[in-house]
Design an enzyme around this catalytic site. Structure first.
Site, short mmCIF file in Angstrom:
data_model
loop_
_atom_site.label_atom_id
_atom_site.label_comp_id
_atom_site.label_asym_id
_atom_site.label_seq_id
_atom_site.Cartn_x
_atom_site.Cartn_y
_atom_site.Cartn_z
N GLY A 1 33.07 13.83 31.30
CA GLY A 1 33.22 12.53 31.43
C GLY A 1 31.99 12.00 32.10
O GLY A 1 31.47 10.82 31.58
N VAL B 1 19.22 21.65 11.51
CA VAL B 1 17.97 21.56 12.34
C VAL B 1 16.86 22.21 11.88
O VAL B 1 15.49 22.05 11.92
CB VAL B 1 17.94 21.77 13.69
CG1 VAL B 1 18.84 20.48 14.49
CG2 VAL B 1 18.58 23.03 13.89
N TYR C 1 35.54 12.80 13.69
CA TYR C 1 34.80 11.82 13.24
C TYR C 1 34.14 12.19 11.98
O TYR C 1 32.60 12.01 12.05
CB TYR C 1 33.67 11.24 14.22
CG TYR C 1 34.51 10.57 15.39
CD1 TYR C 1 35.24 9.31 15.30
CD2 TYR C 1 34.20 11.31 16.82
CE1 TYR C 1 35.71 8.84 16.65
CE2 TYR C 1 35.01 10.71 17.94
CZ TYR C 1 35.58 9.35 17.78
OH TYR C 1 36.15 8.98 18.86
N TYR D 1 19.30 32.73 25.48
CA TYR D 1 19.52 31.40 25.43
C TYR D 1 18.43 30.78 26.38
O TYR D 1 18.04 29.71 26.00
CB TYR D 1 20.96 31.39 25.79
CG TYR D 1 21.33 29.90 25.97
CD1 TYR D 1 21.38 28.91 24.93
CD2 TYR D 1 21.64 29.40 27.28
CE1 TYR D 1 21.72 27.72 25.23
CE2 TYR D 1 22.17 28.07 27.60
CZ TYR D 1 22.00 27.26 26.32
OH TYR D 1 22.49 25.92 26.51
N PHE E 1 32.03 20.07 21.19
CA PHE E 1 32.56 19.22 22.41
C PHE E 1 31.85 18.06 23.30
O PHE E 1 32.46 17.18 23.27
CB PHE E 1 32.85 20.33 23.35
CG PHE E 1 33.27 20.03 24.71
CD1 PHE E 1 34.70 19.28 24.81
CD2 PHE E 1 32.76 20.47 25.74
CE1 PHE E 1 35.15 19.00 26.05
CE2 PHE E 1 33.27 19.83 27.18
CZ PHE E 1 34.72 18.98 27.20
N SER F 1 32.37 16.71 11.64
CA SER F 1 33.02 16.48 13.02
C SER F 1 34.61 16.59 12.55
O SER F 1 34.83 15.45 11.86
CB SER F 1 32.79 15.33 13.61
OG SER F 1 33.61 14.85 14.80
#
Length: 317
Positions: free
Chosen positions: A200, A48, A39, A132, A11, A36
Site C-alpha cells: 500500500g 519488452v 483488469y 538479478y 502483484f 491481467s
C-alpha cells in the site's frame, strides 16, 4: 493524464491499478506479456523484447511506469535476466522516444547493493551478488546514459526492498505462512534485520513521484520503518493471530548444508524448489537499507509497518 504500465499484470501492477482507478482524470493502460487477471480490459499484450508493439500500445501516454522484470532467484537460463531487465529497458526507452513520452518511473531493486551491507543509502557502493541484482544495475546504467543524452526527460528510479502485502505469494508470504502454521524452523539466531515495504505504501510512493516527483534524474530507496528482525516477525505474527508460535532453531551452517542439498536435488529433478542455498543465505543475511531520501521528499506513508503486517496476516491467515 494517461499512465502506461509496462508489466502491470503482477502483484505490484495490480495494486497500482487499483489505486490509479480511484483518481479522477487518470487513464490507465497496462502492457504485459500476459493478461491481467483482475483488469483484462485494461491490458494489451506486448513483450519488452518487442519495442514496436510497446510503441504501438503506448501512443498518447504521458508517463510510463516500468514494472516488467525477471526477478525469481532460480531463472534459467540466467541470460533471461539480462534480456528482460536490460534489453527490455532499452526497448522501453525506444518506444517512449517514438511517442515523445519523456517521463519514466522505473522499479529497480535494493539487490544492486548486495547482502549484509550497513544500511546503505542511494550513494552507497554497488555490489550485487546475483544476476538479478546485476541486471537491475545494468538497466539503471542504461537509464543514466540515456538521461545524459536526453536531459529534458524526467526519470525516477525506485529501489524497493522486499515487498509484502495481501495477495502476494513471494518470499515474505512463504515465511509468514510457515510462522503462522506453527511449524517454523529458524535458521541462525534470528537477530538479522530485514527491511521490508508494504504494498500500500509502495504504490502510494509511485503515485507521489508521478504527481510530485522532482524533475531530472532521481534515485530513491524505498523501505518502510522500523526494520524488523526475523524474531520480531515471529513475535508480531503470534501477537496478531493470537497464538503462541513454537520455533525450532538450527545453526546457520546446517541450514546452508541443507540448502546445498536442495540445490543438487533441483539440478537432478530439474524442478524449482522452495528451498535453496541462495534462499537460506538471503534469509539469514542482514538486508537493512536507508529510506531517508524518500521520507525527506515530502511523502508520508499511509500505513505503518504494523498495520501492513496486520492487513496481510488477517487477510491471508
Amino acid at each position: 493524464m494517461k499512465i502506461i504500465l509496462i508489466g502491470g499484470s503482477g502483484f505490484v501492477g495490480t495494486r497500482l491499478i487499483d489505486k490509479l482507478l480511484k483518481i479522477p482524470d487518470v487513464e490507465v493502460l497496462n502492457i504485459d506479456k500476459k493478461k491481467s487477471e483482475k483488469y483484462p480490459q485494461l491490458t494489451r499484450i506486448g513483450n519488452v523484447m518487442d519495442w514496436q508493439t510497446l510503441a504501438h500500445h503506448s501512443k498518447g501516454g504521458d508517463v510510463v511506469v516500468l514494472l516488467a522484470a525477471e526477478h525469481r532467484d532460480d531463472i534459467s537460463p540466467v541470460s533471461l535476466y539480462y534480456d528482460i531487465n536490460v534489453e527490455g529497458m532499452r526497448n522501453t526507452l525506444k518506444a517512449m522516444e517514438a511517442n515523445n513520452i519523456k517521463r519514466l518511473v522505473f522499479t529497480s531493486s535494493v539487490a544492486v547493493y548486495g547482502l549484509d551491507k550497513d544500511n546503505p543509502n542511494e550513494d552507497a557502493a554497488i555490489a550485487p551478488f546475483n544476476d538479478y541484482g546485476k541486471s537491475k544495475w545494468q538497466a539503471e546504467q542504461v537509464l543514466h546514459v540515456w538521461h545524459r543524452n536526453h536531459p529534458d526527460w524526467d526519470i525516477n528510479i525506485i529501489r524497493p526492498t522486499v515487498i509484502f502485502g495481501e495477495g502476494n505469494r513471494g518470499n515474505v508470504y512463504n515465511l509468514l505462512k510457515q510462522i503462522a502454521s506453527g511449524k517454523f524452523m529458524m535458521i541462525g539466531k534470528g537477530n538479522n534485520k530485514k527491511s521490508m515495504s508494504y504494498i500500500g505504501n509502495v504504490v502510494a510512493f509511485i503515485w507521489f513521484l508521478i504527481v510530485r516527483g522532482k524533475t531530472g534524474y532521481q534515485v530513491y530507496n524505498y523501505v518502510d520503518k522500523p526494520d524488523f528482525t526475523t524474531n520480531d516477525l515471529v513475535h508480531h505474527t503470534g501477537q496478531i493471530l493470537g497464538k503462541k508460535i513454537p520455533t525450532v532453531r538450527i545453526p546457520y551452517w546446517l541450514g546452508m548444508l541443507g540448502g546445498y542439498g536442495f540445490d543438487v536435488l533441483a539440478s537432478i529433478t530439474r524442478k524449482k524448489l522452495n528451498i535453496s542455498s541462495v534462499r537460506v543465505k538471503k534469509f539469514c543475511a542482514v538486508t537493512q537499507f536507508s529510506s531517508s531520501k524518500a521520507m525527506a521528499s515530502g511523502f508520508v506513508p499511509p500505513y505503518t509497518m504494523e498495520e501492513g503486517l496486520r492487513n496481510m496476516l488477517e487477510n491471508e491467515f
